[in-house]
Write a protein that holds these residues in place. Structure first.
Motif, PDB file in Angstrom:
ATOM      1  N   TYR A 195       5.731   9.761  -2.010  1.00  0.00           N
ATOM      2  CA  TYR A 195       4.923   8.840  -2.808  1.00  0.00           C
ATOM      3  C   TYR A 195       3.478   9.323  -2.881  1.00  0.00           C
ATOM      4  O   TYR A 195       2.868   9.354  -3.945  1.00  0.00           O
ATOM      5  N   GLN A 196       2.933   9.706  -1.735  1.00  0.00           N
ATOM      6  CA  GLN A 196       1.549  10.186  -1.722  1.00  0.00           C
ATOM      7  C   GLN A 196       1.382  11.442  -2.575  1.00  0.00           C
ATOM      8  O   GLN A 196       0.367  11.616  -3.248  1.00  0.00           O
ATOM      9  N   ASN A 197       2.383  12.314  -2.533  1.00  0.00           N
ATOM     10  CA  ASN A 197       2.299  13.528  -3.344  1.00  0.00           C
ATOM     11  C   ASN A 197       2.283  13.214  -4.835  1.00  0.00           C
ATOM     12  O   ASN A 197       1.499  13.779  -5.588  1.00  0.00           O
ATOM     13  N   VAL A 198       3.164  12.324  -5.251  1.00  0.00           N
ATOM     14  CA  VAL A 198       3.216  11.969  -6.671  1.00  0.00           C
ATOM     15  C   VAL A 198       1.910  11.292  -7.077  1.00  0.00           C
ATOM     16  O   VAL A 198       1.341  11.584  -8.137  1.00  0.00           O
ATOM     17  N   GLN A 199       1.406  10.432  -6.199  1.00  0.00           N
ATOM     18  CA  GLN A 199       0.172   9.719  -6.504  1.00  0.00           C
ATOM     19  C   GLN A 199      -1.007  10.704  -6.628  1.00  0.00           C
ATOM     20  O   GLN A 199      -1.795  10.623  -7.559  1.00  0.00           O
ATOM     21  N   LEU A 200      -1.062  11.648  -5.703  1.00  0.00           N
ATOM     22  CA  LEU A 200      -2.129  12.644  -5.731  1.00  0.00           C
ATOM     23  C   LEU A 200      -2.053  13.467  -7.011  1.00  0.00           C
ATOM     24  O   LEU A 200      -3.059  13.761  -7.653  1.00  0.00           O
ATOM     25  N   ARG A 201      -0.827  13.832  -7.394  1.00  0.00           N
ATOM     26  CA  ARG A 201      -0.666  14.621  -8.611  1.00  0.00           C
ATOM     27  C   ARG A 201      -1.099  13.810  -9.830  1.00  0.00           C
ATOM     28  O   ARG A 201      -1.744  14.324 -10.738  1.00  0.00           O
ATOM     29  N   GLU A 202      -0.751  12.521  -9.851  1.00  0.00           N
ATOM     30  CA  GLU A 202      -1.155  11.691 -10.992  1.00  0.00           C
ATOM     31  C   GLU A 202      -2.674  11.541 -11.034  1.00  0.00           C
ATOM     32  O   GLU A 202      -3.266  11.521 -12.107  1.00  0.00           O
ATOM     33  N   GLU A 203      -3.291  11.451  -9.861  1.00  0.00           N
ATOM     34  CA  GLU A 203      -4.756  11.372  -9.831  1.00  0.00           C
ATOM     35  C   GLU A 203      -5.383  12.652 -10.371  1.00  0.00           C
ATOM     36  O   GLU A 203      -6.347  12.612 -11.124  1.00  0.00           O
ATOM     37  N   LEU A 204      -4.824  13.792  -9.975  1.00  0.00           N
ATOM     38  CA  LEU A 204      -5.347  15.074 -10.464  1.00  0.00           C
ATOM     39  C   LEU A 204      -5.236  15.146 -11.982  1.00  0.00           C
ATOM     40  O   LEU A 204      -6.171  15.538 -12.671  1.00  0.00           O
ATOM     41  N   LYS A 205      -4.074  14.728 -12.498  1.00  0.00           N
ATOM     42  CA  LYS A 205      -3.881  14.796 -13.941  1.00  0.00           C
ATOM     43  C   LYS A 205      -4.797  13.839 -14.654  1.00  0.00           C
ATOM     44  O   LYS A 205      -5.343  14.159 -15.708  1.00  0.00           O
ATOM     45  N   SER A 206      -4.974  12.668 -14.110  1.00  0.00           N
ATOM     46  CA  SER A 206      -5.785  11.716 -14.838  1.00  0.00           C
ATOM     47  C   SER A 206      -7.260  12.131 -14.764  1.00  0.00           C
ATOM     48  O   SER A 206      -7.991  11.971 -15.745  1.00  0.00           O
ATOM     49  N   ALA A 207      -7.684  12.705 -13.637  1.00  0.00           N
ATOM     50  CA  ALA A 207      -9.060  13.214 -13.567  1.00  0.00           C
ATOM     51  C   ALA A 207      -9.257  14.325 -14.597  1.00  0.00           C
ATOM     52  O   ALA A 207     -10.303  14.412 -15.248  1.00  0.00           O
ATOM     53  N   HIS A 208      -8.243  15.144 -14.766  1.00  0.00           N
ATOM     54  CA  HIS A 208      -8.338  16.230 -15.739  1.00  0.00           C
ATOM     55  C   HIS A 208      -8.466  15.663 -17.157  1.00  0.00           C
ATOM     56  O   HIS A 208      -9.315  16.093 -17.940  1.00  0.00           O
ATOM     57  N   PHE A 209      -7.644  14.692 -17.456  1.00  0.00           N
ATOM     58  CA  PHE A 209      -7.702  14.126 -18.794  1.00  0.00           C
ATOM     59  C   PHE A 209      -9.045  13.450 -19.053  1.00  0.00           C
ATOM     60  O   PHE A 209      -9.637  13.597 -20.127  1.00  0.00           O
TER      61      PHE A 209
ATOM     62  N   VAL B  29      10.170  18.212  10.145  1.00  0.00           N
ATOM     63  CA  VAL B  29       9.559  19.417   9.578  1.00  0.00           C
ATOM     64  C   VAL B  29       9.408  19.257   8.065  1.00  0.00           C
ATOM     65  O   VAL B  29       8.369  19.604   7.487  1.00  0.00           O
ATOM     66  N   GLY B  30      10.435  18.704   7.432  1.00  0.00           N
ATOM     67  CA  GLY B  30      10.384  18.495   5.982  1.00  0.00           C
ATOM     68  C   GLY B  30       9.191  17.643   5.594  1.00  0.00           C
ATOM     69  O   GLY B  30       8.475  17.936   4.629  1.00  0.00           O
ATOM     70  N   ILE B  31       8.961  16.584   6.366  1.00  0.00           N
ATOM     71  CA  ILE B  31       7.829  15.700   6.082  1.00  0.00           C
ATOM     72  C   ILE B  31       6.509  16.452   6.275  1.00  0.00           C
ATOM     73  O   ILE B  31       5.595  16.362   5.449  1.00  0.00           O
ATOM     74  N   ALA B  32       6.443  17.223   7.356  1.00  0.00           N
ATOM     75  CA  ALA B  32       5.204  17.975   7.623  1.00  0.00           C
ATOM     76  C   ALA B  32       4.945  18.997   6.520  1.00  0.00           C
ATOM     77  O   ALA B  32       3.823  19.130   6.026  1.00  0.00           O
ATOM     78  N   LEU B  33       5.994  19.695   6.088  1.00  0.00           N
ATOM     79  CA  LEU B  33       5.817  20.687   5.016  1.00  0.00           C
ATOM     80  C   LEU B  33       5.351  20.004   3.733  1.00  0.00           C
ATOM     81  O   LEU B  33       4.466  20.500   3.039  1.00  0.00           O
ATOM     82  N   SER B  34       5.948  18.842   3.438  1.00  0.00           N
ATOM     83  CA  SER B  34       5.610  18.156   2.183  1.00  0.00           C
ATOM     84  C   SER B  34       4.171  17.708   2.150  1.00  0.00           C
ATOM     85  O   SER B  34       3.614  17.503   1.077  1.00  0.00           O
ATOM     86  N   SER B  35       3.572  17.478   3.315  1.00  0.00           N
ATOM     87  CA  SER B  35       2.220  16.937   3.292  1.00  0.00           C
ATOM     88  C   SER B  35       1.156  18.030   3.373  1.00  0.00           C
ATOM     89  O   SER B  35      -0.026  17.739   3.327  1.00  0.00           O
ATOM     90  N   GLU B  36       1.576  19.276   3.457  1.00  0.00           N
ATOM     91  CA  GLU B  36       0.605  20.366   3.518  1.00  0.00           C
ATOM     92  C   GLU B  36       0.151  20.714   2.101  1.00  0.00           C
ATOM     93  O   GLU B  36       0.970  20.865   1.212  1.00  0.00           O
ATOM     94  N   THR B  37      -1.157  20.833   1.886  1.00  0.00           N
ATOM     95  CA  THR B  37      -1.642  21.073   0.535  1.00  0.00           C
ATOM     96  C   THR B  37      -2.246  22.467   0.359  1.00  0.00           C
ATOM     97  O   THR B  37      -2.585  22.851  -0.749  1.00  0.00           O
ATOM     98  N   ASP B  38      -2.372  23.219   1.449  1.00  0.00           N
ATOM     99  CA  ASP B  38      -2.962  24.552   1.345  1.00  0.00           C
ATOM    100  C   ASP B  38      -1.859  25.607   1.472  1.00  0.00           C
ATOM    101  O   ASP B  38      -1.051  25.559   2.403  1.00  0.00           O
ATOM    102  N   LEU B  39      -1.829  26.544   0.540  1.00  0.00           N
ATOM    103  CA  LEU B  39      -0.728  27.498   0.481  1.00  0.00           C
ATOM    104  C   LEU B  39      -0.636  28.364   1.736  1.00  0.00           C
ATOM    105  O   LEU B  39       0.436  28.547   2.302  1.00  0.00           O
TER     106      LEU B  39
END
Lengths: 403, 403
Positions: A195-209, B29-39
């Protein structure tokens, strides 16, 4: 959900095997949740997976937003409902969110009045449904913060009939097991990060727009064009793209790129751009350089979006019969996005009042568009515009200038 | 990795318990990987988790990019290395990526020459390391596409000494078990979706920055400012923010927002903006309206970024002693981001050649900055600028105009 093979080996012990099977499923579910990019579909997927894993009849997701709980109900045959309630420990979901404790209740109509929380029977009373067993688990983000709750209702007995009326559900309801509660907790943590990932992505897109919009408007600062013009024409462009059958990615690119179509007007001298009367032929030539100036500005970037915007800036004044400018391109020599924006831009200009002219009647505009099909406009683009007419009119009415 | 409780119950059966424990770990681990934002951190986390789960000595991640494999080696005490090789079935990773098969090899120095793939001993020869057991599993994205491979080397025996020299590793190497291969496959699928998410987010961010950059440059089309000026001053601003100890989020916002500081020049008439000589006092007054015009344009948006850019546009000509414009704000009345950009902008203007002036010497500029501390510039901002001087000079040299 894409089906991945359950790759871990399974042994003979019944209880351990069941737990192991659940874990396999949870790993796959986590991957499926992580790859979902649409918030509505994600919420539906979470509840659908929870229903399958715990054999319950339905579920809701509660998201903490400040002092409120926003909640999404996914019920049997209905669309997602998005509601709000104050965040308080007197509701079951509020209690779970505020304390971080799971509540696994066998019958919500039989709760001790000494408990800090109570079940709100209002929805049951309205719908004739009877909630009995109710499992509510916290959604913790990876830092351990409780950001919401997953609530599942009526764990159904295995021997229930395949089809159940809402009124029959309660008699086949049984308590959730400890394993199911654990599974729901794991799932809720996976859901939290997704959920947080989708929300963050939507925020990024809306900031871009917002950026595109704001800076495109800045570029038109000296001109009469308004923020509402940009909103309408970018929406019209997207609707046409959709009815031409373009991919949703392509629709989105055109939606984002089209507000930048007139950026090149920045390069036109005040004396011409702001001239109140008619242009002389020499002034017209200079004014008509704005597509090329826009292209020059926007094509400096390598991003797909900016390339699309550069193409639109360059070609949105071309005409299908070759009589447009700056290059006199003809038919399919004009990139499709240029043909789409040409129509969206002209339609909106005619439909709007400008200092030097009144807004046209819609009937007159639709007639003109028909008459200009094959000369000014691409017949395919006009056909898509016609197919999308009700959506176009919806945008037209939603973003009206105050006069 | 944040530690989440292993919530599923565990039973008495040894093998099933081991599998179950692995599954619990994989969910976390899946949860930890999903929350990482730096490549970079994500790649390190994937290999670190793989090492812990399979008890191996090191690992690499291979990502398919067209006809190449980009690979990241995470070794014992070194930084991440980012390398490339052609994608071919004659390498072990290439074979796994092209066929989607896992390869669990007991000793890579003892492979049949009839196999389509072979182990490349070059790195071992250079480093004195000896690779023996090697497990390579495909990274499948949720649609089933193989987007790369996870490669783990030298599964270590449990009774090994706690510290091993690189030259000793091979004698303690043993083959990976079937369970470990399964775990690695699951982990690789989780890694695939996490990698794609981070990549998608980085693409979104970079498209956003390109847009800001391009459109800010458009806004300065009539002025002499160049794309390199915007690049330098946004980098200078970020460096100062960093040395002021601002959060990385705040540094990023300032970096993105600062290129828009002069957008308000759009509202200045050609006759003034483009005037070659000195301004009359009346013209100066009009010219000095550009911060307010910029604010007016940029503050229309609700996004955090655009609000920051509006503040910067409004306040980047204020001076610390209150002698700036448009409002004559003093000291901490001027928002910090305005004080930062004031210095970054002036520093770059002085260091650049303009049609009406030569570029100043760096020594003279640094002296002027010191002299203007407390009058034009905030002493704290100047101190941060001094602490970041080597980074500032790096940017100064990297983005030089061709003269």
């Amino acid at each position: 959900m894409p089906s991945l093979p359950a790759t871990l080996p399974v042994h003979g012990d019944g209880a351990a095997d069941e737990a192991l099977q659940m874990s396999h499923r949870l790993i796959q579910v986590g991957i499926a949740l992580s790859s979902e990019t649409d918030l509505g579909r994600l919420l539906e997927l979470i509840v659908a997976q929870a229903k399958e894993l715990t054999h319950c009849d339905g579920g809701s997701i509660f998201i903490r937003e400040g002092e409120e709980l926003r909640f999404f109900v996914v019920s049997r045959n209905e669309d997602l409902r998005d509601l709000r309630m104050p965040l308080s420990p007197s509701s079951i979901a509020g209690y779970v969110v505020l304390t971080g404790e799971s509540l696994n209740l066998a019958d919500v109509y039989d709760l001790s009045p000494d408990l800090p929380y109570a079940f709100n029977r209002q929805v049951d009373q309205q719908t004739g449904y009877r909630t009995r067993s109710l499992l509510t688990v916290p959604m913790r983000d990876p830092s351990g913060q409780v950001m919401g709750a997953l609530q599942l209702l009526n764990r159904l007995q295995p021997q229930r009939p395949t089809r159940l009326d809402p009124s029959q559900v309660a008699e086949w309801s049984q308590p959730f097991s400890a394993l199911e509660a654990s599974v729901a907790e794991s799932l809720a943590s996976q859901a939290a990060v997704a959920y947080q990932n989708v929300q963050l992505r939507e925020e990024l897109k809306s900031a871009h727009f917002e950026t595109i919009f704001c800076l495109s408007l800045a570029a038109e600062y000296r001109d009469q064009d308004t923020s509402l013009h940009l909103k309408r024409m970018s929406n019209y462009s997207r609707i046409i793209a959709k009815h031409l059958g373009l991919s949703s990615r392509e629709q989105e690119l055109i939606f984002y790129a089209s507000p930048m179509h007139d950026v090149g007007k920045i390069g036109i001298p005040d004396a011409i751009l702001l001239k109140p009367g008619r242009f002389t032929p020499e002034e017209r030539l200079i004014m008509n350089r704005h597509p090329e100036i826009g292209y020059e500005i926007l094509s400096k970037s390598d991003s797909e979006l900016m390339k699309k915007s550069a193409t639109i800036a360059l070609t949105h004044h071309e005409k299908f019969d070759g009589s447009g400018y700056p290059r006199g391109l003809k038919g399919e020599q004009i990139p499709l996005e240029g043909r789409i924006v040409a129509l969206a831009d002209v339609f909106d200009a005619l439909a709007s009042r400008r200092p030097y002219k009144e807004a046209w009647d819609l009937t007159d505009i639709f007639r003109l568009v028909q008459e200009s099909t094959g000369t000014h406009f691409d017949p395919q683009v006009v056909a898509a515009f016609d197919r999308g007419r009700s959506e176009i009119l919806e945008i037209y009415h939603r973003y009206q200038e105050h006069s």
